[in-house]
Design a protein around this motif. Structure first.
Motif, PDB file in Angstrom:
ATOM      1  N   THR A   1      -4.808  -4.425  -4.464  1.00 36.25           N
ATOM      2  CA  THR A   1      -4.648  -3.393  -3.444  1.00 36.25           C
ATOM      3  C   THR A   1      -4.394  -4.017  -2.077  1.00 36.25           C
ATOM      4  OG1 THR A   1      -6.133  -1.908  -4.662  1.00 36.25           O
ATOM      5  CG2 THR A   1      -5.748  -1.401  -2.342  1.00 36.25           C
ATOM      6  N   ALA A   2      -5.095  -5.107  -1.772  1.00 38.62           N
ATOM      7  CA  ALA A   2      -4.888  -5.795  -0.497  1.00 38.62           C
ATOM      8  C   ALA A   2      -3.448  -6.289  -0.377  1.00 38.62           C
ATOM      9  CB  ALA A   2      -5.863  -6.971  -0.371  1.00 38.62           C
ATOM     10  N   PHE A   3      -2.887  -6.785  -1.473  1.00 28.46           N
ATOM     11  CA  PHE A   3      -1.503  -7.274  -1.454  1.00 28.46           C
ATOM     12  C   PHE A   3      -0.516  -6.119  -1.271  1.00 28.46           C
ATOM     13  CE2 PHE A   3       2.399  -8.544  -3.771  1.00 28.46           C
ATOM     14  CZ  PHE A   3       2.779  -9.592  -2.943  1.00 28.46           C
ATOM     15  N   ILE A   4      -0.753  -5.019  -1.976  1.00 29.92           N
ATOM     16  CA  ILE A   4       0.130  -3.850  -1.843  1.00 29.92           C
ATOM     17  C   ILE A   4       0.064  -3.297  -0.427  1.00 29.92           C
ATOM     18  CG2 ILE A   4       0.522  -1.478  -2.618  1.00 29.92           C
ATOM     19  CD1 ILE A   4      -0.524  -2.366  -5.380  1.00 29.92           C
ATOM     20  N   TYR A   5      -1.153  -3.232   0.134  1.00 26.36           N
ATOM     21  CA  TYR A   5      -1.291  -2.758   1.515  1.00 26.36           C
ATOM     22  C   TYR A   5      -0.511  -3.658   2.471  1.00 26.36           C
ATOM     23  CZ  TYR A   5      -3.187  -2.297   6.175  1.00 26.36           C
ATOM     24  OH  TYR A   5      -3.297  -2.169   7.543  1.00 26.36           O
ATOM     25  N   ALA A   6      -0.590  -4.957   2.262  1.00 22.50           N
ATOM     26  CA  ALA A   6       0.117  -5.895   3.136  1.00 22.50           C
ATOM     27  C   ALA A   6       1.630  -5.636   3.104  1.00 22.50           C
ATOM     28  CB  ALA A   6      -0.185  -7.331   2.710  1.00 22.50           C
ATOM     29  N   ILE A   7       2.169  -5.368   1.929  1.00 20.65           N
ATOM     30  CA  ILE A   7       3.600  -5.069   1.819  1.00 20.65           C
ATOM     31  C   ILE A   7       3.939  -3.774   2.556  1.00 20.65           C
ATOM     32  CG2 ILE A   7       5.453  -4.452   0.216  1.00 20.65           C
ATOM     33  CD1 ILE A   7       4.153  -6.292  -1.837  1.00 20.65           C
ATOM     34  N   LEU A   8       3.102  -2.746   2.371  1.00 21.94           N
ATOM     35  CA  LEU A   8       3.381  -1.442   2.983  1.00 21.94           C
ATOM     36  C   LEU A   8       3.303  -1.507   4.505  1.00 21.94           C
ATOM     37  CD1 LEU A   8       1.494   0.926   0.496  1.00 21.94           C
ATOM     38  CD2 LEU A   8       3.961   0.612   0.731  1.00 21.94           C
ATOM     39  N   VAL A   9       2.280  -2.201   5.041  1.00 20.57           N
ATOM     40  CA  VAL A   9       2.166  -2.268   6.501  1.00 20.57           C
ATOM     41  C   VAL A   9       3.299  -3.106   7.088  1.00 20.57           C
ATOM     42  CG1 VAL A   9       0.643  -4.303   6.686  1.00 20.57           C
ATOM     43  CG2 VAL A   9       0.523  -2.504   8.409  1.00 20.57           C
ATOM     44  N   SER A  10       3.768  -4.115   6.363  1.00 20.07           N
ATOM     45  CA  SER A  10       4.895  -4.904   6.854  1.00 20.07           C
ATOM     46  C   SER A  10       6.184  -4.086   6.846  1.00 20.07           C
ATOM     47  CB  SER A  10       5.066  -6.171   5.998  1.00 20.07           C
ATOM     48  OG  SER A  10       5.457  -5.846   4.676  1.00 20.07           O
ATOM     49  N   VAL A  11       6.346  -3.226   5.842  1.00 20.02           N
ATOM     50  CA  VAL A  11       7.507  -2.328   5.810  1.00 20.02           C
ATOM     51  C   VAL A  11       7.442  -1.345   6.976  1.00 20.02           C
ATOM     52  CG1 VAL A  11       8.597  -0.438   4.526  1.00 20.02           C
ATOM     53  CG2 VAL A  11       7.912  -2.537   3.329  1.00 20.02           C
ATOM     54  N   ALA A  12       6.250  -0.771   7.196  1.00 18.84           N
ATOM     55  CA  ALA A  12       6.090   0.171   8.310  1.00 18.84           C
ATOM     56  C   ALA A  12       6.396  -0.506   9.643  1.00 18.84           C
ATOM     57  CB  ALA A  12       4.670   0.736   8.311  1.00 18.84           C
ATOM     58  N   MET A  13       5.921  -1.734   9.806  1.00 15.26           N
ATOM     59  CA  MET A  13       6.096  -2.453  11.069  1.00 15.26           C
ATOM     60  C   MET A  13       7.555  -2.864  11.274  1.00 15.26           C
ATOM     61  SD  MET A  13       4.579  -3.758  13.783  1.00 15.26           S
ATOM     62  CE  MET A  13       2.827  -3.889  13.352  1.00 15.26           C
TER      63      MET A  13
ATOM     64  N   SER B   1      -0.824 -10.022   7.915  1.00 15.27           N
ATOM     65  CA  SER B   1      -0.223 -10.880   8.943  1.00 15.27           C
ATOM     66  C   SER B   1       0.895 -11.733   8.363  1.00 15.27           C
ATOM     67  CB  SER B   1      -1.307 -11.774   9.566  1.00 15.27           C
ATOM     68  OG  SER B   1      -2.319 -10.992  10.173  1.00 15.27           O
ATOM     69  N   ILE B   2       0.667 -12.263   7.163  1.00 17.55           N
ATOM     70  CA  ILE B   2       1.691 -13.103   6.520  1.00 17.55           C
ATOM     71  C   ILE B   2       2.922 -12.284   6.161  1.00 17.55           C
ATOM     72  CG2 ILE B   2       2.209 -14.455   4.450  1.00 17.55           C
ATOM     73  CD1 ILE B   2      -0.766 -15.331   4.486  1.00 17.55           C
ATOM     74  N   MET B   3       2.709 -11.110   5.571  1.00 20.76           N
ATOM     75  CA  MET B   3       3.834 -10.300   5.128  1.00 20.76           C
ATOM     76  C   MET B   3       4.640  -9.740   6.302  1.00 20.76           C
ATOM     77  SD  MET B   3       3.845 -10.635   1.927  1.00 20.76           S
ATOM     78  CE  MET B   3       5.158  -9.472   1.560  1.00 20.76           C
ATOM     79  N   ILE B   4       3.965  -9.399   7.404  1.00 23.88           N
ATOM     80  CA  ILE B   4       4.688  -8.930   8.589  1.00 23.88           C
ATOM     81  C   ILE B   4       5.617 -10.030   9.101  1.00 23.88           C
ATOM     82  CG2 ILE B   4       4.421  -8.296  11.031  1.00 23.88           C
ATOM     83  CD1 ILE B   4       1.903  -6.766  10.221  1.00 23.88           C
ATOM     84  N   LYS B   5       5.152 -11.272   8.982  1.00 25.24           N
ATOM     85  CA  LYS B   5       5.957 -12.410   9.426  1.00 25.24           C
ATOM     86  C   LYS B   5       7.050 -12.761   8.416  1.00 25.24           C
ATOM     87  CE  LYS B   5       6.361 -15.540  12.687  1.00 25.24           C
ATOM     88  NZ  LYS B   5       6.648 -15.148  14.084  1.00 25.24           N
ATOM     89  N   VAL B   6       6.758 -12.592   7.129  1.00 32.06           N
ATOM     90  CA  VAL B   6       7.680 -13.035   6.077  1.00 32.06           C
ATOM     91  C   VAL B   6       8.775 -12.002   5.807  1.00 32.06           C
ATOM     92  CG1 VAL B   6       7.847 -13.516   3.600  1.00 32.06           C
ATOM     93  CG2 VAL B   6       6.039 -14.575   4.965  1.00 32.06           C
ATOM     94  N   VAL B   7       8.381 -10.729   5.745  1.00 36.16           N
ATOM     95  CA  VAL B   7       9.359  -9.678   5.422  1.00 36.16           C
ATOM     96  C   VAL B   7      10.382  -9.574   6.554  1.00 36.16           C
ATOM     97  CG1 VAL B   7       9.698  -7.205   5.052  1.00 36.16           C
ATOM     98  CG2 VAL B   7       7.770  -8.392   3.973  1.00 36.16           C
ATOM     99  N   ALA B   8      11.634  -9.702   6.210  1.00 40.86           N
ATOM    100  CA  ALA B   8      12.687  -9.684   7.223  1.00 40.86           C
ATOM    101  C   ALA B   8      12.841  -8.287   7.811  1.00 40.86           C
ATOM    102  CB  ALA B   8      14.002 -10.133   6.603  1.00 40.86           C
ATOM    103  N   PRO B   9      12.830  -8.181   9.151  1.00 38.80           N
ATOM    104  CA  PRO B   9      13.029  -6.865   9.773  1.00 38.80           C
ATOM    105  C   PRO B   9      14.367  -6.261   9.372  1.00 38.80           C
ATOM    106  CG  PRO B   9      12.259  -8.474  11.383  1.00 38.80           C
ATOM    107  CD  PRO B   9      12.613  -9.237  10.143  1.00 38.80           C
ATOM    108  N   GLU B  10      14.345  -4.984   9.097  1.00 43.14           N
ATOM    109  CA  GLU B  10      15.552  -4.276   8.689  1.00 43.14           C
ATOM    110  C   GLU B  10      15.623  -2.966   9.458  1.00 43.14           C
ATOM    111  OE1 GLU B  10      19.103  -3.757   6.855  1.00 43.14           O
ATOM    112  OE2 GLU B  10      17.803  -5.474   6.474  1.00 43.14           O
TER     113      GLU B  10
END
Length: 291
Positions: free
Chosen positions: A19-31, A101-110
């Motif tokens: 769940t923590a990993f899924i949340y990290a992906i979702l918040v990075s997408v939102a951001m 924090s890691i996923m916000i940095k890793v996921v490329a802004p789109e």
């Protein structure tokens, strides 16, 4: 601890970590897909991290990314949680924040769109779903959640007023930095975020249950075997149609426990009459499981 308890605990730990990993992906997408392109601020510590990043970009020669600020601002919260709530809770909270924090940095802004209304609505919805799912599975996303849990344990009161004041300051800051229309867009995003959290996380929604049954002992045993809730018994009730003896049972559950109640009633007395209504406020003790 026996083998079954160890297996159950291990399964819960895996669920929380996933769940923590899924949340990290979702918040990075939102951001990266909605909030940043639309100049929308989130709520709580995430919004504060965005605000500090905006101020540093505008006024200071040095910059810290929103992802790094999100983690640094949560460090004091980790200490509070470790001392006041529990070590396992803190570990999973740390995991959720660190992965975010890691996923916000890793996921490329789109930049899917720069329309602030769309960014506010969909950013709030995506983040709200991730936050609600995390809370539902017993992990915190850090920030004001931790202060809220500590305050509720020590005083019995919620952090609602503090939360509203904190988020109001973030919305006002959005107005000063990006213009007042963006303050209203950020407020819209906060409303959507809160609504989706309520729809996803159902443990805080209390419901009063009235059960009319001719098998009270069986029903009580079945309910209490599945749900840790007290039951109040009203004896000597009478059905108006057949004039048969009935017993009325009252209890309060959370919406999250509805499926367990339904299973308990099907098991103990399928013919019982059950009335369920939303409860606005409770005075007195109401058991809440440890996070």
């Amino acid at each position: 601890m026996n083998d079954f308890q160890q297996l159950t605990r291990r399964h819960r730990d895996v669920t929380k970590a996933s769940t923590a990993f899924i949340y990290a992906i979702l918040v990075s997408v939102a951001m990266n897909f909605f909030w940043t392109p639309g100049h929308i601020y989130s709520s709580g510590i995430t919004g504060l991290a965005q605000l500090i990043n905006s101020l540093m970009t505008k006024f200071l020669p040095i910059q810290f990314s929103t992802a790094l600020l999100l983690f640094l601002l949560n460090v004091p919260m980790f200490i509070i949680a470790w001392r006041s709530i529990g070590h396992r809770f803190t570990i999973f909270t740390f995991l959720a924040v660190a992965l975010s924090s890691i996923m916000i940095k890793v996921v490329a802004p789109e930049s899917l769109t720069h329309d602030p209304i769309i960014c506010a609505i969909f950013g709030g919805a995506v983040n709200g779903f991730g936050t609600g799912m995390s809370l539902r599975n017993g992990i915190s996303t850090g920030g004001l959640d931790i202060i809220g849990i500590v305050l509720r344990r020590k005083t019995g009161r919620s952090i609602g007023t503090i939360n509203m004041a904190f988020n109001s300051l973030i919305v006002i800051a959005a107005g000063f930095i990006y213009g007042w229309p963006y303050a209203f867009y950020s407020a819209l995003g906060l409303l959507v975020n809160g609504r989706v959290i309520d729809m996803t996380y159902t443990r805080q929604q209390k419901m009063q249950v009235m059960i009319i049954t001719s098998r009270p002992k069986t029903v009580i045993d079945s309910v209490q075997n599945r749900i840790r809730r007290g039951v109040t018994i009203v004896h000597n009730a009478e059905g108006a149609y057949r004039h048969d003896d009935k017993t009325i049972l009252f209890t309060v559950i959370t919406r999250y426990e509805m499926s367990e109640l339904t299973a308990a009633m099907a098991e103990s007395d399928p013919h019982a009459f059950v009335s369920i209504s939303d409860t606005v406020k409770i005075l007195g003790h109401f058991y809440e499981p440890e996070p």
